[in-house]
Every structure is written in structure tokens, then in C-alpha cells.
Design an enzyme around this catalytic site. Structure first.
Site, mmCIF file in Angstrom:
data_model
loop_
_atom_site.group_PDB
_atom_site.id
_atom_site.type_symbol
_atom_site.label_atom_id
_atom_site.label_comp_id
_atom_site.label_asym_id
_atom_site.label_seq_id
_atom_site.Cartn_x
_atom_site.Cartn_y
_atom_site.Cartn_z
ATOM 1 N N THR A 104 0.941 -0.776 0.280
ATOM 2 C CA THR A 104 0.001 -0.235 0.236
ATOM 3 C C THR A 104 0.841 1.342 0.377
ATOM 4 O O THR A 104 -0.057 2.472 -0.467
ATOM 5 C CB THR A 104 -1.024 -0.108 1.363
ATOM 6 O OG1 THR A 104 -2.540 -0.924 1.046
ATOM 7 C CG2 THR A 104 -1.713 1.060 1.561
ATOM 8 N N THR A 109 2.652 -10.795 14.373
ATOM 9 C CA THR A 109 1.501 -10.747 13.354
ATOM 10 C C THR A 109 0.613 -9.520 13.343
ATOM 11 O O THR A 109 0.365 -8.741 13.216
ATOM 12 C CB THR A 109 1.090 -11.631 14.421
ATOM 13 O OG1 THR A 109 -0.684 -12.585 13.181
ATOM 14 C CG2 THR A 109 -0.196 -11.770 15.329
ATOM 15 N N CYS A 154 -4.995 -19.118 19.869
ATOM 16 C CA CYS A 154 -5.717 -18.095 20.419
ATOM 17 C C CYS A 154 -4.278 -17.286 20.374
ATOM 18 O O CYS A 154 -2.706 -17.829 19.847
ATOM 19 C CB CYS A 154 -5.375 -18.493 21.982
ATOM 20 S SG CYS A 154 -6.518 -19.428 22.657
HETATM 21 N N1 ASP Z 1 -3.292 -5.868 0.351
HETATM 22 C C1 ASP Z 1 -1.768 -4.488 0.172
HETATM 23 C C2 ASP Z 1 -0.684 -6.179 0.984
HETATM 24 O O1 ASP Z 1 -0.347 -6.480 1.321
HETATM 25 C C3 ASP Z 1 -2.692 -4.003 2.016
HETATM 26 C C4 ASP Z 1 -1.074 -3.155 2.913
HETATM 27 O O2 ASP Z 1 -0.065 -3.398 1.877
HETATM 28 O O3 ASP Z 1 -1.388 -2.316 3.786
HETATM 29 O O4 ASP Z 1 0.067 -5.495 -0.276
#
Ligand code: ASP
Length: 343
Positions: A12, A160, A275
């Protein structure tokens, strides 16, 4: 002047909106970064950007991309003080885990980061994530693969993704942060991996991703035939995400027989918990003890992402037999698990 190599894989942070969807755009980021005054601040390390020829949403990142990232770190290892890997958040924890094992003998920081909103967005979180990652990579001498995101510095193989939309996208449920990153950056040096975890003799890149492994989340009503078909050859290892402290149904003898047959054939079945916080303890309940009798290996408090990466890594090491792989799965190699009783 410290120098940092930025390896842009996609995600992103560097995306733009096209036809209503966010997607990676090649040859955009370098120009955008040049416009950011904070990246020219004399307190920041010098940086240099290299970009994957095809930028990827991290859903498309896998073993061959891990190899390319690790290869890039190796190629520039002597010329830079640290590395920032710009990566999508969706599979960042898998990549961080894989790199933590692949980069044997790592003595320099490798910081993965990304963003929930792209750099071109007015409410982006990319600027702070990138600026602090650069600082950490250039000046911290952390000899580990980490994720830096929204004020948190996490061991990569403990992290995570826990939130799809909050700026606080990552957690490290079973290990506290490697440092407090606020107005002042205060590393918890006593937590960093020691020389034994890092190996000696310079950086070496191990392969990861050639073995046949899988992950399966157990659910109420799971049928023995489902597990049996999953565990059939050529599968070599399975991360079994069990209930609570590592529990599975024990009223269906076929289910346990399917697991027993596989472990007898040499398949390594590693139990982690569904969990997010806490560890597997196969001795706590009768149902867990039944699973132990079927020949499974405990994954203690490893994340499923890390257990999968470690399993591949160990299955591909020359000279290790199945007994060695099972033993090493329960042994901390890169700070990825806490043994019971250890603080
Ligand atoms: N779909 C994107 C990715 O993992 C989400 C992100 O980058 O936050 O490339």
C-alpha cells in the site's frame, strides 16, 4: 554518515488508485520520497532506493520474493549499515519470519515497514513509518529482522497482522516490543538476539520454500478424511492450528490415526494455538495428551506464520533428519519462541 538501502517490494505504501482499486505503481516512489523534507534531514541516514521490477501486492509475495529480498540484502550487505524493506502489510509477518531464518549470521538491522494508507493519501501513515524505519536501520545496530509500524518495533518472527484498518496493524502477542519508540527511541538491548542466535562467519542466505508444507486451522466437526488427504504425500510438514493450549478432538479414533500415520511416515506436524496469546502445552488436558501420542511436535508460543517459515527452513537444511527437525522446531533459533519457565 550511516547508509541505508531501501528495498521496495510493493504494498500500500507506494500504491495509487486506478479504476477504483489501490495497486502498486512502478517508478513512482523514488520521486515522491525526494519531495519529503524529513528524508533530507541531517539526522537521518543517507538512503538509496531499489525497487522490484514488478511491484507486488503482498498477497503475491512468496518464497521466490523472499529469496530476492534476501539476495538484495546479501548483495549490498557490505555497503550499507542497515536495510528497510517496504512491503505490503498483509503478508509482512510471513516475509519477516522467513527472512529471520534465511539471513544466517545477520549482524545488521533489516526493518520491514509499510502503510495502511499510501504515501499519496493525505492521511497516510507512510511518512512516519518510513522515517523511523530509516533511523532504526541506519543507527540502531539491531542484528535482527524487525517490523516497525506505528510506533512499535517488533521482532519480525513474533509479529502478526491483527487489524485490517487501524493504523495499529501489528501486534507481537507473546513478546514485548524490542524498544519504546516515542519522542525518544529506547531499545531494550537485553532482548536482542545474542551471537548464538545470529551465527558467525558473515552473512549467508539459506533457501526457504522448496519443501512441501501447509497449515490447517482445526475446527469443530473436522473429518478424518480431510486431514488424511492433506497429510498425504508429498506433504513434509504441517502447522496444525489447534484449540487453546494445543487441543484437538480425541473421540474420533480415525482423526488421531490419520495424524499418527503421517507422523510415522516422517511428516512433521507442529501444533500452534488458535489463541494469539499464550503457548501450547500438550500435557495440560487429556485431549492434548492424545495429540502428543499421535507424534506431533509442540510449537510453544510461535505464531502460525513463524512456525510455517521455520518448518520450511529446517526441512531444507542439509544433514538434518526428521528427528533433528522435530527437536529444532522446539528450540529457539532466532528468538522466535519462549521455552516454558524462561523469562
Ligand atoms: N494488500 C496490501 C498488501 O499487503 C495491504 C497493505 O499493504 O497494507 O500489499
Amino acid at each position: 554518515m550511516p547508509r541505508v538501502k531501501i528495498i521496495h517490494t510493493g504494498g500500500t505504501l507506494g500504491m495509487v488508485r486506478r479504476d477504483g482499486n489501490w495497486r502498486p505503481e512502478s517508478d513512482l516512489l523514488a520521486g515522491l520520497l525526494e519531495t519529503l523534507p524529513e528524508l533530507k534531514d541531517p539526522e537521518l541516514p543517507e538512503w538509496d532506493l531499489v525497487e522490484f521490477r514488478e511491484l507486488l501486492d503482498s498477497s503475491n509475495v512468496g518464497p521466490s520474493e523472499w529469496e530476492r529480498i534476501a539476495g538484495a540484502v546479501l548483495a549490498w550487505y557490505d555497503d550499507f549499515d542497515g536495510f528497510v524493506v517496504i512491503h505490503g502489510t498483509d503478508t509482512m509477518a510471513y516475509t519477516a519470519s522467513a527472512l529471520s531464518f534465511m539471513l544466517e549470521g545477520l549482524q545488521k538491522p533489516v526493518i520491514l515497514t509499510g502503510a495502511q494508507l499510501p504515501l499519496v493519501h493525505p492521511r497516510t501513515d507512510a511518512r512516519e513509518n518510513l522515517t523511523t524505519s530509516l533511523l532504526l536501520a541506519g543507527t540502531s545496530d539491531i542484528p535482527e529482522v524487525c517490523i516497525y509500524f506505528n510506533g512499535r518495533l517488533l521482532r519480525g518472527n513474533r509479529a502478526t497482522k491483527t487489524d485490517t484498518s487501524s493504523y495499529i496493524a501489528f501486534d507481537s502477542p507473546n513478546l514485548r516490543d524490542l524498544g519504546d519508540v516515542g519522542v525518544v527511541i529506547n531499545l531494550h538491548r537485553e532482548m536482542l538476539c545474542g551471537p548464538d542466535d545470529r551465527g558467525t562467519g558473515g552473512l549467508h542466505v539459506a533457501t526457504l520454500g522448496r519443501s512441501v508444507v501447509g497449515a490447517f486451522r482445526l475446527f469443530p466437526g473436522v473429518q478424518a478424511k480431510t486431514l488424511r488427504s492433506l497429510l498425504a504425500p508429498p506433504l513434509q510438514g504441517l502447522v496444525l492450528e489447534c484449540f487453546g493450549t494445543g487441543n484437538a478432538p480425541n473421540k474420533d479414533p480415525e482423526l488421531l490415526a490419520a495424524i499418527r500415520e503421517a507422523t510415522d511416515r516422517g511428516v512433521v506436524v507442529v501444533v500452534v494455538s488458535q489463541c494469539s496469546r499464550g503457548a501450547v502445552d500438550l500435557g495440560q488436558y487429556e485431549v492434548g495428551a492424545s495429540l502428543a501420542l499421535a507424534g506431533v511436535t509442540t510449537g510453544f508460543d510461535m505464531t502460525a506464520e513463524c512456525a510455517l517459515a521455520k518448518l520450511s527452513y529446517l526441512l531444507e537444511r542439509e544433514g538434518l533428519n526428521v528427528t533433528d527437525v522435530r527437536r529444532l522446531m522446539c528450540t529457539p533459533l532466532r528468538g522466535e519462541l519462549s521455552l516454558p519457565g524462561a523469562s
